[in-house]
Each structure stands twice: as C-alpha cells, then as structure tokens.
Design an enzyme around this catalytic site. Structure first.
Site, mmCIF file in Angstrom:
data_model
loop_
_atom_site.group_PDB
_atom_site.id
_atom_site.type_symbol
_atom_site.label_atom_id
_atom_site.label_comp_id
_atom_site.label_asym_id
_atom_site.label_seq_id
_atom_site.Cartn_x
_atom_site.Cartn_y
_atom_site.Cartn_z
ATOM 1 C CD GLU A 25 -2.948 -0.920 -0.197
ATOM 2 O OE1 GLU A 25 -2.919 0.116 -0.880
ATOM 3 O OE2 GLU A 25 -3.697 -1.881 -0.487
ATOM 4 C CB ALA A 26 3.857 2.005 -2.063
#
Length: 75
Positions: A25-26
């Site tokens: 979930e950068a």
C-alpha cells in the site's frame, strides 16, 4: 532475518542496509518514506524494492509508476 515494520513513524525504519523492501500500500505512505529512508538503505546492499499498492490519486506513487511506464516504452 525477515522483519515487518510500519511506516506510521517513518524515522523508526532507519537502520542498517536492506536486501529487499516490500512496500505494501505504498501510495498511502508519506512521500519521504521511499526517497529519504528506504532507498538509501537499499543502496548500501544494492538491494531491491517491490511496490504493492492500489491507486490513491496522483501522488508520489503515481509519479514513480509513470517513470516506470516511460522507461519501458522508450525507443
């Protein structure tokens, strides 16, 4: 050693080099996590990074994705 760390307090990630970083979930991480904290830790070991994420508008992750697309399709 495999370690799982949160980016809730990004400065707590700092330390010795990494061989592999997986940023899940950068797109939701603070923009400075990659260039200021994780990337320098990978350069000392010539390590790799894997970015996993869903889109979250046009933020730093979108810009990084576009760099990858542009690099891939250069003649």
């Amino acid at each position: 050693m495999i370690a799982v760390r949160s980016t809730h307090y990004p400065d707590n990630l700092r330390g010795e080099g990494l061989d592999l970083a997986v940023l899940d979930e950068a797109a939701y991480m603070e923009p400075r996590v990659w260039p200021e904290i994780v990337r320098p830790m990978l350069t000392t070991t010539r390590g790799n990074a894997l970015f996993l994420s869903t889109p979250f508008g046009r933020n730093w992750f979108y810009d990084l994705f576009q760099k990858g697309i542009n690099a891939r399709y250069q003649p």
